[in-house]
Scaffold this active site. Structure first.
Site, PDB file in Angstrom:
ATOM      1  NE  ARG A   2       7.126  46.762  52.983  1.00 38.04           N
ATOM      2  CZ  ARG A   2       8.303  47.084  52.466  1.00 38.04           C
ATOM      3  NH1 ARG A   2       9.111  47.896  53.116  1.00 38.04           N
ATOM      4  NH2 ARG A   2       8.677  46.609  51.323  1.00 38.04           N
ATOM      5  NE  ARG A   6       8.718  51.835  58.916  1.00 42.24           N
ATOM      6  CZ  ARG A   6       9.700  51.348  58.176  1.00 42.24           C
ATOM      7  NH1 ARG A   6      10.919  51.380  58.628  1.00 42.24           N
ATOM      8  NH2 ARG A   6       9.439  50.840  56.984  1.00 42.24           N
ATOM      9  NE  ARG A  15       7.116  48.156  64.928  1.00 43.32           N
ATOM     10  CZ  ARG A  15       8.285  48.179  65.510  1.00 43.32           C
ATOM     11  NH1 ARG A  15       8.373  48.116  66.812  1.00 43.32           N
ATOM     12  NH2 ARG A  15       9.396  48.241  64.803  1.00 43.32           N
ATOM     13  CG  ASP A  51       7.123  41.148  57.185  1.00 47.67           C
ATOM     14  OD1 ASP A  51       7.024  42.346  56.884  1.00 47.67           O
ATOM     15  OD2 ASP A  51       7.984  40.388  56.684  1.00 47.67           O
ATOM     16  CE1 TYR A 129      13.990  40.574  52.892  1.00 49.25           C
ATOM     17  CE2 TYR A 129      12.352  39.628  51.404  1.00 49.25           C
ATOM     18  CZ  TYR A 129      12.983  40.732  51.956  1.00 49.25           C
ATOM     19  OH  TYR A 129      12.614  41.986  51.579  1.00 49.25           O
TER      20      TYR A 129
HETATM   21  O1  CP3 Z   1       0.387  47.507  55.842  1.00 51.15           O
HETATM   22  C1  CP3 Z   1       0.556  46.579  56.572  1.00 51.15           C
HETATM   23  O2  CP3 Z   1       0.825  46.693  57.772  1.00 51.15           O
HETATM   24  C2  CP3 Z   1       0.420  45.231  55.946  1.00 51.15           C
HETATM   25  C3  CP3 Z   1       1.318  44.250  56.477  1.00 51.15           C
HETATM   26  C4  CP3 Z   1       2.626  44.062  55.740  1.00 51.15           C
HETATM   27  C5  CP3 Z   1       3.900  44.271  56.335  1.00 51.15           C
HETATM   28  N1  CP3 Z   1       4.852  43.783  55.485  1.00 51.15           N
HETATM   29  C6  CP3 Z   1       4.179  44.838  57.676  1.00 51.15           C
HETATM   30  C7  CP3 Z   1       5.493  45.489  57.877  1.00 51.15           C
HETATM   31  C8  CP3 Z   1       2.827  43.549  54.482  1.00 51.15           C
HETATM   32  C9  CP3 Z   1       1.797  43.231  53.398  1.00 51.15           C
HETATM   33  C10 CP3 Z   1       4.229  43.352  54.328  1.00 51.15           C
HETATM   34  C11 CP3 Z   1       4.825  42.728  53.135  1.00 51.15           C
HETATM   35  C12 CP3 Z   1       6.265  42.632  52.999  1.00 51.15           C
HETATM   36  N2  CP3 Z   1       7.234  42.534  53.982  1.00 51.15           N
HETATM   37  C13 CP3 Z   1       6.909  42.537  51.742  1.00 51.15           C
HETATM   38  C14 CP3 Z   1       6.215  42.463  50.414  1.00 51.15           C
HETATM   39  C15 CP3 Z   1       5.698  43.780  49.970  1.00 51.15           C
HETATM   40  C16 CP3 Z   1       6.749  44.799  49.669  1.00 51.15           C
HETATM   41  O3  CP3 Z   1       6.688  45.851  50.281  1.00 51.15           O
HETATM   42  O4  CP3 Z   1       7.624  44.533  48.829  1.00 51.15           O
HETATM   43  C17 CP3 Z   1       8.293  42.459  51.993  1.00 51.15           C
HETATM   44  C18 CP3 Z   1       9.383  42.386  50.955  1.00 51.15           C
HETATM   45  C19 CP3 Z   1       8.480  42.441  53.407  1.00 51.15           C
HETATM   46  C20 CP3 Z   1       9.753  42.304  54.157  1.00 51.15           C
HETATM   47  C21 CP3 Z   1       9.950  43.484  55.030  1.00 51.15           C
HETATM   48  N3  CP3 Z   1       9.291  43.709  56.229  1.00 51.15           N
HETATM   49  C22 CP3 Z   1      10.810  44.578  54.808  1.00 51.15           C
HETATM   50  C23 CP3 Z   1      11.692  44.750  53.602  1.00 51.15           C
HETATM   51  C24 CP3 Z   1      10.671  45.441  55.904  1.00 51.15           C
HETATM   52  C25 CP3 Z   1      11.461  46.685  56.220  1.00 51.15           C
HETATM   53  C26 CP3 Z   1      10.782  47.832  55.581  1.00 51.15           C
HETATM   54  C27 CP3 Z   1      11.579  49.107  55.662  1.00 51.15           C
HETATM   55  O5  CP3 Z   1      11.248  49.964  54.836  1.00 51.15           O
HETATM   56  O6  CP3 Z   1      12.497  49.231  56.457  1.00 51.15           O
HETATM   57  C28 CP3 Z   1       9.683  44.907  56.762  1.00 51.15           C
HETATM   58  C29 CP3 Z   1       9.188  45.507  58.006  1.00 51.15           C
HETATM   59  C30 CP3 Z   1       7.705  45.812  58.049  1.00 51.15           C
HETATM   60  N4  CP3 Z   1       6.733  44.933  57.659  1.00 51.15           N
HETATM   61  C31 CP3 Z   1       7.092  46.989  58.562  1.00 51.15           C
HETATM   62  C32 CP3 Z   1       5.701  46.775  58.472  1.00 51.15           C
HETATM   63  C33 CP3 Z   1       4.608  47.696  58.960  1.00 51.15           C
HETATM   64  C34 CP3 Z   1       7.817  48.158  59.182  1.00 51.15           C
HETATM   65  C35 CP3 Z   1       8.119  47.729  60.579  1.00 51.15           C
HETATM   66  C36 CP3 Z   1       8.374  48.858  61.534  1.00 51.15           C
HETATM   67  O7  CP3 Z   1       9.504  49.374  61.571  1.00 51.15           O
HETATM   68  O8  CP3 Z   1       7.450  49.197  62.325  1.00 51.15           O
END
Ligand code: CP3
Length: 322
Positions: A2, A6, A15, A51, A129
């Site tokens: 991630r 943000r 976004r 994601d 999930y």
């Molecule tokens: O850096 C990148 O952009 C790589 C892409 C990436 C995302 N999610 C984009 C994302 C990757 C590798 C992930 C993996 C992911 N997603 C995991 C495994 C890794 C980890 O962090 O444990 C998990 C469990 C998820 C599920 C997920 N997606 C969650 C729990 C969330 C919410 C995060 C939060 O802190 O609220 C997401 C959303 C998400 N996925 C965002 C991004 C950039 C944030 C989205 C936003 O609000 O713009």
């Protein structure tokens, strides 16, 4: 992980105009977001913007990312009948948009010698999930299902393992040079249940992927200290270590010729003073010498209030010791 999230103003700007799913499903936008952190920082690899939950959509699962709440699943799995209904479309049909983005990004990065990481969620974490009403990270509903619906659990894990293996291979074929399997919530399990209910499917994925591509595969979990010897035994090329253990102590639990990745606490990166942060980065760089091979990384995903300058500084320190 991630990393494009943000904490970067250029990401937030994009976004504000596009929903998360729209950004992921539009290859040009996903390409742009993947490249943003590489333009700003001296990073050694990119990770495709997608994601772990998007491949579930093609299985028949309705998901969305709710502002301020994270991912939401509107039709969670309740019964073995729901598992029977899960579809397994080929990756080109299910997540063709991500494969297209990988082709575009690798076209930009390969000439510069920068590798692109493709990724997938692991079956256990995806199950968190799909099944969990309470808390993906401690997984009470998942454990109940796993223990009480043994046959349905196996069917679900087999379907997910097939989805994941095909997806990883398709990403490598589209241009990803390394693959990472995210098992973020696997640390909820005791070693005995990990071995019986989860490990066989992780071995099946690796075997499938290795028979079809040469890309190295990273296995990443958090809260895994008690599982590390079992994880080492799975045969993955690289093992992720979170920040809850020093690399020096991890080296007592793992064969030291396994390449490891980690393990700075993301909340240190976000909150520590420059001097404290530098000291802790140097700790990681010293402790990593217990292993033959180490990839510097965070122990989990970057948090939104991380100052971008801290990232720049950490990269300078790490690269000064290259
Ligand atoms: O850096 C990148 O952009 C790589 C892409 C990436 C995302 N999610 C984009 C994302 C990757 C590798 C992930 C993996 C992911 N997603 C995991 C495994 C890794 C980890 O962090 O444990 C998990 C469990 C998820 C599920 C997920 N997606 C969650 C729990 C969330 C919410 C995060 C939060 O802190 O609220 C997401 C959303 C998400 N996925 C965002 C991004 C950039 C944030 C989205 C936003 O609000 O713009």
């Amino acid at each position: 992980m991630r990393q494009a999230g943000r904490f970067l103003p250029e990401y937030r700007e994009l976004r504000a105009k596009h929903s998360m799913l729209e950004a992921i499903r539009t290859p040009e936008l996903a390409t742009e977001i993947t490249l943003q952190p590489l333009r700003r920082f001296d990073l050694d690899a990119g990770i495709i913007f997608a994601d772990i939950l998007t491949p579930l959509i093609g299985m028949g699962i309705n998901i969305d990312f709710v502002q301020g709440e994270g991912p939401k699943i509107f039709n969670p799995i309740k019964s073995s009948a729901d598992i029977q209904k899960l579809r397994l479309p080929p990756p080109e049909e299910n997540v063709g948009y991500t494969l297209a983005a990988i082709k575009m990004v690798s076209g930009e990065l390969t000439p510069k010698g920068i590798p692109l990481i493709g990724f997938s969620g692991a079956p256990f974490t995806l199950s968190c999930y799909l099944l969990e009403e309470e808390s993906p990270s401690t997984a009470p509903d998942v454990k109940r299902f796993m223990l009480q619906e043994r046959a349905a659990w196996e069917t679900l894990q087999q379907k997910l393992a097939r989805l994941v293996a095909d997806y990883l291979v398709a990403q490598a074929e589209s241009g990803a040079s390394a693959l990472q399997l995210f098992d973020s919530w696997v640390g909820a399990l005791a070693p005995a249940e990990f071995e019986v209910f989860v490990a066989p499917h992780l071995r099946a994925i690796l075997q499938q992927v290795k028979s079809r591509t040469e890309a190295p595969v990273v296995y990443f979990g958090t809260g895994t200290n008690g599982l590390l010897p079992l994880i080492a035994d799975l045969g993955y090329d690289v093992v992720g270590i979170d920040w809850r253990i020093s690399l020096a102590d991890a080296a007592r639990l793992l064969p030291t010729d396994i390449p490891v990745q980690g393990n700075l606490d993301p909340l240190l990166l976000a909150n520590a003073s420059p001097a404290y942060l530098e000291g802790r980065v140097r700790d990681v760089l010293r402790e990593r010498t217990a292993f033959k091979h180490h990839v510097f990384n965070l122990g989990h995903g970057i948090v939104p209030h991380t100052p971008p300058d801290n990232v720049t500084r950490v990269l300078e320190i790490v690269h000064s010791e290259r």
